[in-house]
Design a protein around this motif. Structure first.
Motif, PDB file in Angstrom:
ATOM      1  N   TYR A  64      -6.994  -0.628   5.546  1.00  0.00           N
ATOM      2  CA  TYR A  64      -6.434   0.589   4.953  1.00  0.00           C
ATOM      3  C   TYR A  64      -6.523   1.730   5.953  1.00  0.00           C
ATOM      4  O   TYR A  64      -7.516   1.845   6.692  1.00  0.00           O
TER       5      TYR A  64
ATOM      6  N   TYR B 112       2.248  -4.304  -2.006  1.00  0.00           N
ATOM      7  CA  TYR B 112       1.518  -3.085  -2.367  1.00  0.00           C
ATOM      8  C   TYR B 112       0.160  -3.452  -2.949  1.00  0.00           C
ATOM      9  O   TYR B 112      -0.026  -4.534  -3.511  1.00  0.00           O
TER      10      TYR B 112
ATOM     11  N   ASP C 276      -5.996   0.457  -5.242  1.00  0.00           N
ATOM     12  CA  ASP C 276      -7.445   0.336  -5.147  1.00  0.00           C
ATOM     13  C   ASP C 276      -8.103   0.625  -6.490  1.00  0.00           C
ATOM     14  O   ASP C 276      -7.504   1.205  -7.401  1.00  0.00           O
TER      15      ASP C 276
ATOM     16  N   HIS D  86      -5.261   4.981  -5.647  1.00  0.00           N
ATOM     17  CA  HIS D  86      -3.988   5.233  -4.982  1.00  0.00           C
ATOM     18  C   HIS D  86      -3.179   3.938  -4.867  1.00  0.00           C
ATOM     19  O   HIS D  86      -3.739   2.842  -4.831  1.00  0.00           O
TER      20      HIS D  86
ATOM     21  N   TYR E 182      -1.133   1.799  -2.398  1.00  0.00           N
ATOM     22  CA  TYR E 182      -1.064   1.593  -0.957  1.00  0.00           C
ATOM     23  C   TYR E 182       0.151   0.733  -0.622  1.00  0.00           C
ATOM     24  O   TYR E 182       0.377  -0.301  -1.260  1.00  0.00           O
TER      25      TYR E 182
ATOM     26  N   LYS F  46      -1.062   2.013   3.726  1.00  0.00           N
ATOM     27  CA  LYS F  46      -1.207   3.472   3.676  1.00  0.00           C
ATOM     28  C   LYS F  46      -1.021   3.984   2.248  1.00  0.00           C
ATOM     29  O   LYS F  46      -0.145   3.492   1.522  1.00  0.00           O
ATOM     30  N   PRO F  47      -1.814   4.985   1.829  1.00  0.00           N
ATOM     31  CA  PRO F  47      -1.649   5.539   0.478  1.00  0.00           C
ATOM     32  C   PRO F  47      -0.351   6.322   0.370  1.00  0.00           C
ATOM     33  O   PRO F  47      -0.029   7.142   1.237  1.00  0.00           O
TER      34      PRO F  47
ATOM     35  N   THR G 102      -0.687   8.678  -6.039  1.00  0.00           N
ATOM     36  CA  THR G 102      -1.922   8.662  -6.812  1.00  0.00           C
ATOM     37  C   THR G 102      -1.733   7.836  -8.084  1.00  0.00           C
ATOM     38  O   THR G 102      -0.704   7.920  -8.746  1.00  0.00           O
TER      39      THR G 102
END
Length: 324
Positions: free
Chosen positions: A142, A162, A165, A172, A174, A189-190, A193
């Motif tokens: 991450y 995807y 978490d 988020h 990711y 990558k985030p 939210t």
């Protein structure tokens, strides 16, 4: 997933308090009858075999996947993955548009112990029989550091992977690279939210909706090309330890699974489903099943409140222990 004594106590409270409030399960639900499957942590509806759902244990089981027949609850094939080493904490499974199974060895119970996790990809077998299938292993990191996760989803149109978490205070979404690389590190990558302590997530078959579940509730998001918009709450059934989620192949229902021996898989309605595969948010933010926005049907409300209160006590106790 390995849990602390306080979380195990919470699970006991969940079962004890939820039992009187649980209504009869909806049609087409099933019970997993394989004695080997005691920690079912992921669920995916087969593309090749109608009525079959893929699942797996979440740890200490080996590189195994199980094909469960929803008509009987019995395992009709066991797949052994080769080429992946020893899985650490398998938490999720999804099927991509390429008809490959994607398996997320993405659990990290200490929330940062592993500097990388893994995704395994293998073709969904055309014939259901006990067999060994070689999988491709992908290294995942991450961009903002290690974390625990239990949700992995492959978009049914783009094939992009995807992860959501798992965080008590919300996590988020990711996004992985456009194509996974077996020779390098895949950095996620985030991008959005997620307002939930997520235990699993899934895309609708048309790719227009993202469903995210937790232990006591869930959220439906309009995918909106990856710029997700909240639609409303999911009608999540009360389960002892709700860990898995998938859409039925036609997208009309969500199937919710839980851990434990003889665990049940229960169907519930999909917010905004109108029989055409289209999804639309309800005006008041509630689910399509007619609940008042708490993600639970009327018959579950009293039990849900009691369960949520008990769980809040357990989590509060856990945080005190962490600080001491």
């Amino acid at each position: 997933m390995r849990r602390s004594p306080s979380l195990l106590a919470g699970a006991v409270l969940v079962v004890a308090l939820a039992a009187p409030a649980v209504a009869d399960s909806a049609d087409n639900g099933f019970t997993i009858k394989d004695s080997r499957i005691t920690e079912s942590s992921g669920l995916a509806a087969s593309h090749a075999h109608p009525g079959i759902y893929w699942t797996h244990n979440d740890s200490d089981d080996g590189a195994y996947l199980y094909a469960v027949d929803s008509r009987t609850g019995r395992t009709v094939a066991t797949i052994t993955m080769s080429g992946v080493g020893a899985p650490r904490d398998v938490e999720a499974i999804s099927i991509g548009p390429d008809d490959n199974l994607y398996v997320g060895d993405i659990g990290d119970n200490l929330g940062g112990k592993w500097d990388h996790v893994w995704i395994y990809k293998l073709p969904e077998p055309k014939v259901l029989k006990n067999q060994t299938i070689r999988a491709t292993q992908y290294v995942v990191k991450y961009s903002d550091g290690p974390r625990n996760a239990e949700s992995l989803m492959v978009h049914p149109k783009t094939g992009r992977v995807y992860i959501v978490d798992k965080n008590e205070d919300g996590g988020h979404l990711y996004e992985g690279p456009a194509q996974l690389s077996a020779s390098g590190t895949n950095v996620f990558k985030p991008v959005a939210t997620i307002d939930l302590w997520a235990t699993d997530s899934a895309f609708s078959p048309d790719g227009k909706q993202l469903a995210v579940r937790g232990y006591f509730g869930g959220i439906a998001y309009d995918w909106n090309g990856g710029k997700i918009k909240r639609q409303g709450r999911l009608n999540v059934p009360l389960q002892g330890q709700g860990e898995s989620l998938t859409y039925t192949p036609d997208g009309s229902e969500l199937m919710y699974g839980s851990e434990g021996a003889d665990s049940s898989v229960q169907p519930e309605s999909v917010p905004g489903y109108h029989g055409s595969g289209s999804k639309s948010p309800s005006k008041d933010g509630s689910s399509a099943s007619g609940s008042d926005g708490d993600g639970l049907s009327d018959g579950f409300k009293v039990g849900a409140i009691a369960v949520a209160a008990a769980f809040a006590v357990v989590i509060g106790f856990k945080r005190l222990l962490r600080r001491s």
